[in-house]
Every structure is written in C-alpha cells, then in structure tokens.
Design a protein around this motif. Structure first.
Motif, PDB file in Angstrom:
ATOM      1  N   SER A 156       1.936   6.560  -9.208  1.00 41.50           N
ATOM      2  CA  SER A 156       1.831   4.932  -9.346  1.00 41.50           C
ATOM      3  C   SER A 156       1.809   4.543 -10.810  1.00 41.50           C
ATOM      4  O   SER A 156       2.158   3.438 -11.434  1.00 41.50           O
ATOM      5  CB  SER A 156       0.241   4.396  -9.106  1.00 41.50           C
ATOM      6  OG  SER A 156      -0.598   5.281  -9.816  1.00 41.50           O
ATOM      7  N   ALA A 215      -2.119  -5.610  -7.998  1.00 39.19           N
ATOM      8  CA  ALA A 215      -3.680  -5.516  -8.463  1.00 39.19           C
ATOM      9  C   ALA A 215      -3.243  -6.089 -10.089  1.00 39.19           C
ATOM     10  O   ALA A 215      -2.647  -5.575 -10.884  1.00 39.19           O
ATOM     11  CB  ALA A 215      -4.108  -4.126  -8.711  1.00 39.19           C
ATOM     12  N   PHE A 256      -9.771   1.170  -9.344  1.00 40.68           N
ATOM     13  CA  PHE A 256      -9.658   2.599  -9.912  1.00 40.68           C
ATOM     14  C   PHE A 256      -9.429   2.426 -11.426  1.00 40.68           C
ATOM     15  O   PHE A 256      -9.031   3.556 -12.004  1.00 40.68           O
ATOM     16  CB  PHE A 256      -8.497   3.062  -9.058  1.00 40.68           C
ATOM     17  CG  PHE A 256      -8.864   2.962  -7.424  1.00 40.68           C
ATOM     18  CD1 PHE A 256      -9.935   3.730  -6.996  1.00 40.68           C
ATOM     19  CD2 PHE A 256      -8.187   1.978  -7.044  1.00 40.68           C
ATOM     20  CE1 PHE A 256     -10.118   3.494  -5.435  1.00 40.68           C
ATOM     21  CE2 PHE A 256      -8.466   1.661  -5.551  1.00 40.68           C
ATOM     22  CZ  PHE A 256      -9.405   2.467  -4.669  1.00 40.68           C
ATOM     23  N   CYS A 299       0.937   0.059 -13.874  1.00 42.94           N
ATOM     24  CA  CYS A 299      -0.199   0.791 -13.396  1.00 42.94           C
ATOM     25  C   CYS A 299      -0.356   1.806 -14.403  1.00 42.94           C
ATOM     26  O   CYS A 299       0.533   2.356 -14.706  1.00 42.94           O
ATOM     27  CB  CYS A 299      -0.242   1.469 -11.892  1.00 42.94           C
ATOM     28  SG  CYS A 299      -1.444   2.528 -11.572  1.00 42.94           S
ATOM     29  N   GLY A 320      -6.254   0.311  -2.463  1.00 48.05           N
ATOM     30  CA  GLY A 320      -5.638   0.392  -3.952  1.00 48.05           C
ATOM     31  C   GLY A 320      -4.002   0.390  -3.549  1.00 48.05           C
ATOM     32  O   GLY A 320      -3.321  -0.419  -3.810  1.00 48.05           O
ATOM     33  N   LEU A 330       0.901  -1.272  -4.062  1.00 50.10           N
ATOM     34  CA  LEU A 330       1.833  -0.911  -4.893  1.00 50.10           C
ATOM     35  C   LEU A 330       3.324  -1.752  -4.286  1.00 50.10           C
ATOM     36  O   LEU A 330       3.625  -1.410  -3.066  1.00 50.10           O
ATOM     37  CB  LEU A 330       1.871   0.550  -4.674  1.00 50.10           C
ATOM     38  CG  LEU A 330       1.243   1.463  -5.930  1.00 50.10           C
ATOM     39  CD1 LEU A 330       1.336   2.890  -5.422  1.00 50.10           C
ATOM     40  CD2 LEU A 330       2.097   1.159  -7.299  1.00 50.10           C
TER      41      LEU A 330
HETATM   42  S1  SF4 Z   1      -4.222  -0.350  -7.036  1.00 52.03           S
HETATM   43 FE1  SF4 Z   1      -3.618   1.949  -7.405  1.00 52.03          FE
HETATM   44  S2  SF4 Z   1      -1.547   1.470  -7.892  1.00 52.03           S
HETATM   45 FE2  SF4 Z   1      -2.366  -0.675  -8.259  1.00 52.03          FE
HETATM   46  S3  SF4 Z   1      -3.197  -0.828 -10.576  1.00 52.03           S
HETATM   47 FE3  SF4 Z   1      -4.837   0.156  -9.045  1.00 52.03          FE
HETATM   48  S4  SF4 Z   1      -4.639   2.281  -9.573  1.00 52.03           S
HETATM   49 FE4  SF4 Z   1      -2.697   1.365  -9.870  1.00 52.03          FE
END
Ligand code: SF4
Ligand code: SF4
Length: 285
Positions: A201, A208, A226, A248, A258, A262
């Motif tokens: 990522s 996000a 996260f 990310c 999460g 993406l």
């Molecule tokens: S959801 Fe996962 S891919 Fe998206 S910003 Fe958060 S950690 Fe990164």
C-alpha cells in the motif's frame, strides 16, 4: 459531499471472552461508559448539524457496543436522519433485536460475527434468522480457525443462501494450514482469498482521508484505523478542508475495513454500495 466514517469511541469492553481478543470479558466503569455515551451523542449531533453533507457510518468498536442501549439509539437516530445514507455496526449479535423496528431499515446494516468458542451456533443462527425475518441487511462471518470448520459448514447450510458468510483469514496461521483447510474456507466464502493478503500500500492511492475517514470519541479524524497520525478534528471549523488525495504511508494493508479503499484493488466493483458492511454485490441480486 458524501463521506464514509468509521467511528470508534471510548468503548473497550465486551460480554464475550474470545481467547485471541484483548477486550475479552473486559469491563469498564460506569464513568468510562458514560464518557463513551457522551462522545457518541456529540458525534450524532454533529452528523445531524452537518446537513450539507451526506454520510455513511460504520461503527467499529473495540468490544461489543450493541449491548448498550445508547448504540441502539444511535442507530435509530442516524438511520432516521435525511443526510445519513447508511448506518452499520460490527457486532457479536448477542443483543436483543426488537429496537431495529424503530430504525429506517433501508439504511441499517449489521456486520455480525459468529464466535463459536463463546456462543452456541443455534443461538447465533436464531439471531441471524431474526434479522432476516425483520428484513435487516447483514453479513455473517467467522474467524477462519480450522478447528471451527464443522461449525462453519453447518452454519453455512443453515443460513439462507442469500446471506453472505465471510471468513476472516488468520494471516499468521495461513502458512501452517493445509490445502484442504484453505479450499474449505474458499468453498464457504468465495472471497476468502481476497482476505489472505497483506496488500502493498505504500505510495498507493487510497480513498482513506478523502471520501472515508476514521473518527474517535474526541472527534479526531484519521485517514483510517491503521495510520495513527490525526489529520484534523470534526469539531473544528473547516474540518472538511483536510480531506483530499494522499498516498498511503504504511507498507501494507491487510484488514477488510482498510484495503477495500485501496484504489488499485477496485473492490468497489465487488462490494458496490455495501462495502462498509461487507456484503458483495452478488448477494444483493
Ligand atoms: S486504509 Fe490501508 S491502504 Fe488505505 S491509507 Fe489506511 S493503511 Fe493505507
Ligand atoms: S466478541 Fe469480539 S470484541 Fe468480544 S471478545 Fe470476542 S472478538 Fe473480542
């Protein structure tokens, strides 16, 4: 603007005692629970006041929230607000379910996890069937430990065909699992392989922080659960100004709540409008 919010307040307690869980049988004082309730009320008031935006909300509590009436009332209030498109919650489904009748059920959804080591399958199933009878959308699911295979197989047979049953991959156990175990889980949940990866990522585009955020009890906005660095606070003026494209900063993303955001995975094509509550498009047809 439409914004999806993953809300996680101060709740860190649960009526179940799953072995692998840090919140198992954890209790909180009346003062701590009152704080959680106060935070939640403030959050819902804020949603109500921000009529210029549309919201979809998924409660992702640490612990079990629906045993507390303030979460039931929250879902009733939210689903009846014109600017809320959806209100969903992760739950162990141990609570009474009569309150759902006061919700706008077209906007309500549950992410209902079965914990075979803690509740009898019959009890969980009867709760699922009650949701089904009351015409509430929900996904059912189980953590994919091989010792639960027989319970999972029976549950799949007993649930209506159009109820999606997801299997969460126990990532660290995957290398030790037999081919037969993996095939079993995929036979139950055709989307199981999607949940078996740590998706690269870093420097990838993700919704996000733009069209989906996480919010805590103090209103702190984060891109997701996260990445710990806050990006703003919903209770500050101009809170919307922090939303936008960002790449990310984590190496990988491995949790459904999460990685579904993406961009390169294009999982909106798989889950469509029900991405928050984890119901794939094919189960809606
Ligand atoms: S959801 Fe996962 S891919 Fe998206 S910003 Fe958060 S950690 Fe990164
Ligand atoms: S039901 Fe969920 S929150 Fe409660 S102990 Fe089990 S895994 Fe943890």
């Amino acid at each position: 603007m439409h914004l999806s919010i993953l809300y996680r307040g101060s709740l860190i307690s649960c009526n179940y005692g799953c072995q692998y869980c840090p919140f198992a049988k954890k209790q909180q004082s009346a003062i701590e629970l009152a704080k959680d309730k106060q935070e939640l009320t403030k959050f819902i008031n804020w949603i109500e006041q921000n009529q210029q935006h549309d919201f979809s909300i998924l409660f992702t509590p640490w612990g079990e929230a629906l045993i507390h009436d303030w979460y039931q009332q929250a879902l009733i209030r939210l689903t009846n607000l014109p600017n809320v498109k959806k209100a969903a919650i992760q739950t162990n489904l141990s609570c009474k379910l009569d309150w759902v009748e006061d919700c706008d059920k077209n906007k309500l959804a549950l992410w209902a996890t079965f914990h075979p080591e803690w509740v009898k399958r019959d009890r969980y199933l009867s709760q699922c069937l009650e949701l089904y009878r009351r015409q509430v959308s929900f996904s059912a699911g189980v953590v994919g430990f091989p010792q639960f295979k027989s319970e999972i197989a029976t549950l799949r047979q007993e649930l209506p065909d159009d109820v999606y049953l997801w299997i969460n991959a126990v990532k660290k156990e995957l290398p030790n699992m037999s081919k037969a175990d993996l095939e079993f889980f995929e036979a139950i949940d055709p989307l199981f392989p999607l949940n078996t990866h740590h998706y690269p990522s870093r420097d990838r585009s993700c919704k996000a922080g733009k069209s989906v955020i996480s919010v805590d009890g103090d209103g702190n906005m984060r891109r997701c659960h996260f990445i710990k660095q806050p990006i703003g606070n919903i209770y500050h003026s101009n809170w919307e100004s922090v939303l936008g494209d960002r790449l990310c900063t984590n190496e990988t993303c491995h949790c459904h709540i999460g990685y579904v955001h993406l961009d390169y995975l294009e999982l909106d094509k798989v889950f469509g409008e029900r991405i928050l509550e984890r119901i794939p498009v094919r189960n809606e047809e």
